[in-house]
Design a protein around this motif. Structure first.
Motif, PDB file in Angstrom:
ATOM      1  N   PRO A  17      35.836  28.752  22.067  1.00 24.29           N
ATOM      2  CA  PRO A  17      34.941  28.427  23.174  1.00 24.29           C
ATOM      3  C   PRO A  17      35.130  29.373  24.355  1.00 24.29           C
ATOM      4  O   PRO A  17      36.178  30.014  24.489  1.00 24.29           O
ATOM      5  N   LEU A  18      34.107  29.462  25.213  1.00 25.22           N
ATOM      6  CA  LEU A  18      34.110  30.420  26.307  1.00 25.22           C
ATOM      7  C   LEU A  18      35.004  30.000  27.458  1.00 25.22           C
ATOM      8  O   LEU A  18      35.451  30.850  28.228  1.00 25.22           O
ATOM      9  N   ALA A 284      32.484  21.629  23.841  1.00 27.02           N
ATOM     10  CA  ALA A 284      32.950  22.908  24.358  1.00 27.02           C
ATOM     11  C   ALA A 284      31.797  23.906  24.438  1.00 27.02           C
ATOM     12  O   ALA A 284      30.878  23.891  23.614  1.00 27.02           O
ATOM     13  N   LEU A 285      31.860  24.805  25.441  1.00 26.70           N
ATOM     14  CA  LEU A 285      30.845  25.840  25.618  1.00 26.70           C
ATOM     15  C   LEU A 285      31.079  26.990  24.653  1.00 26.70           C
ATOM     16  O   LEU A 285      32.190  27.529  24.573  1.00 26.70           O
ATOM     17  N   CYS A 286      30.013  27.391  23.948  1.00 29.99           N
ATOM     18  CA  CYS A 286      30.113  28.470  22.972  1.00 29.99           C
ATOM     19  C   CYS A 286      28.886  29.363  23.051  1.00 29.99           C
ATOM     20  O   CYS A 286      27.849  28.972  23.592  1.00 29.99           O
ATOM     21  N   MET A 287      29.006  30.557  22.481  1.00 31.32           N
ATOM     22  CA  MET A 287      27.907  31.518  22.503  1.00 31.32           C
ATOM     23  C   MET A 287      27.918  32.325  21.220  1.00 31.32           C
ATOM     24  O   MET A 287      28.976  32.740  20.745  1.00 31.32           O
ATOM     25  N   ASP A 288      26.736  32.539  20.660  1.00 29.12           N
ATOM     26  CA  ASP A 288      26.624  33.364  19.467  1.00 29.12           C
ATOM     27  C   ASP A 288      25.337  34.176  19.518  1.00 29.12           C
ATOM     28  O   ASP A 288      24.416  33.878  20.279  1.00 29.12           O
ATOM     29  N   LYS A 289      25.285  35.211  18.697  1.00 28.14           N
ATOM     30  CA  LYS A 289      24.135  36.098  18.637  1.00 28.14           C
ATOM     31  C   LYS A 289      22.925  35.331  18.088  1.00 28.14           C
ATOM     32  O   LYS A 289      23.048  34.560  17.143  1.00 28.14           O
ATOM     33  N   MET A 290      21.755  35.537  18.699  1.00 24.83           N
ATOM     34  CA  MET A 290      20.506  34.972  18.199  1.00 24.83           C
ATOM     35  C   MET A 290      19.611  36.133  17.781  1.00 24.83           C
ATOM     36  O   MET A 290      19.250  36.980  18.603  1.00 24.83           O
ATOM     37  N   LYS A 291      19.258  36.172  16.509  1.00 20.79           N
ATOM     38  CA  LYS A 291      18.512  37.300  15.953  1.00 20.79           C
ATOM     39  C   LYS A 291      17.118  36.865  15.501  1.00 20.79           C
ATOM     40  O   LYS A 291      16.888  35.698  15.177  1.00 20.79           O
ATOM     41  N   PHE A 292      16.217  37.843  15.458  1.00 19.54           N
ATOM     42  CA  PHE A 292      14.838  37.611  15.037  1.00 19.54           C
ATOM     43  C   PHE A 292      14.545  38.411  13.775  1.00 19.54           C
ATOM     44  O   PHE A 292      15.039  39.530  13.601  1.00 19.54           O
TER      45      PHE A 292
END
Length: 304
Positions: A17-18, A284-292
């Motif tokens: 988590p961040l 918990a705060l998290c972040m991941d790549k979002m792809k198109f």
């Protein structure tokens, strides 16, 4: 460390988590060249009485700003502050939030708006009352998300209890406008919508996203729709974020870091529940790549 691409330079970003502590429902914005996350402080409702914020210049080091807004500065709020959504306009920063968890029009509360001169606040209640305080089209007045279109029109999407509404915001961001048909509240609920709306625009197309499932359970998730209008219609395409039995459960209610150039990196910021946690508030705060994909579809997000 994971990596992000900035032009021809590669830079590390923080692992998930961040941040330490329990937070949920993050809004993600880029203000003044820095990345900002505005989340809910995740605790039992009677303890959920303030907002912290997090910012980073590089997605690697996250800095915490404590109590950018608390219940003592909101005369009408009594309990349960959550789901903030931020935006900048005209040099001012606006923070939309919900309070009191009202269950009917017989109770007082709903969605408010606070304003500040800086992204870190301190924010002050701008109206001394809720902006939206009643149920319309069956939507509980919670989970606001603010979006400004390319033509300058600002919209507020919101709603719980499996109903979503959109309203136009006035130029000063403190009032509600009307649509061409004279109405103020327009229901846009897509199939299987529960709560947590989020709107982004890419390639002239509108991507409307939301949370499905119960927020306290493992199946909380994110789905989306596409439209050529900010008002829809929005026909559900499918899920893009869901639990991973090897990583975490309850992944949902998110925001998106929108790059300045559409070929830049898109990041989805969301909350999830660690596999070792059973308390519904332990998020918990998290972040991941979002792809198109080649056709503009959002590809399933891989949790890391």
């Amino acid at each position: 460390m994971a990596e992000r691409q900035i032009g021809n330079v590669r830079a590390a970003r923080a692992d998930n988590p961040l941040a330490a502590g329990w937070y949920a429902d993050p809004e993600a914005r880029i203000f003044e060249g820095s990345y900002w996350i505005y989340p809910t402080y995740s605790a039992p409702y009677d303890e959920q009485t303030y907002f912290d914020a997090f910012w980073s210049e590089d997605l690697t080091t996250w800095n915490k700003v404590e109590r950018i807004l608390d219940i003592e500065r909101i005369s009408w709020a009594k309990r349960a502050l959550w789901a903030p959504s931020s935006i900048e306009r005209g040099g001012k920063y606006y923070l939309y939030f919900c309070a009191n968890d009202i269950q009917s029009d017989d109770e007082y509360g709903g969605i408010g708006v606070a304003v500040a001169d800086r992204p870190e606040g301190p924010f002050r209640d701008a109206l001394d009352r809720p902006l939206i305080e009643r149920f319309h089209h069956g939507a509980q007045p919670i989970d606001p998300h603010v979006f400004i279109d390319d033509d300058g029109q600002a919209y507020l999407y919101y709603g719980g209890w499996q109903h979503c509404n959109v309203v136009k915001l006035s130029d000063d961001m403190l009032g509600l406008g009307t649509f061409d048909d004279g109405t103020t509240y327009k229901e846009i609920t897509p199939d299987r919508y529960v709560e947590g709306p989020c709107m982004i625009k890419r390639g002239g197309e509108y991507y409307f996203m939301w949370a499905e499932g119960g927020w306290g359970g493992p199946d909380y998730s994110v789905a989306y729709a596409r439209s050529d209008s900010p008002l829809g219609p929005f026909e559900r395409v499918g899920k893009i974020l869901r639990q991973d039995p090897d990583v975490a459960t309850g992944a949902g209610h998110h925001g998106v870091f929108v790059p300045e150039q559409e070929d830049g990196d898109w990041w989805i910021v969301y909350h999830r529940r660690p596999l070792t946690e059973t308390d519904a508030n332990h998020r918990a705060l998290c972040m991941d790549k979002m792809k198109f994909g080649a056709g503009g579809e959002i590809l399933p997000v891989k949790m890391t």
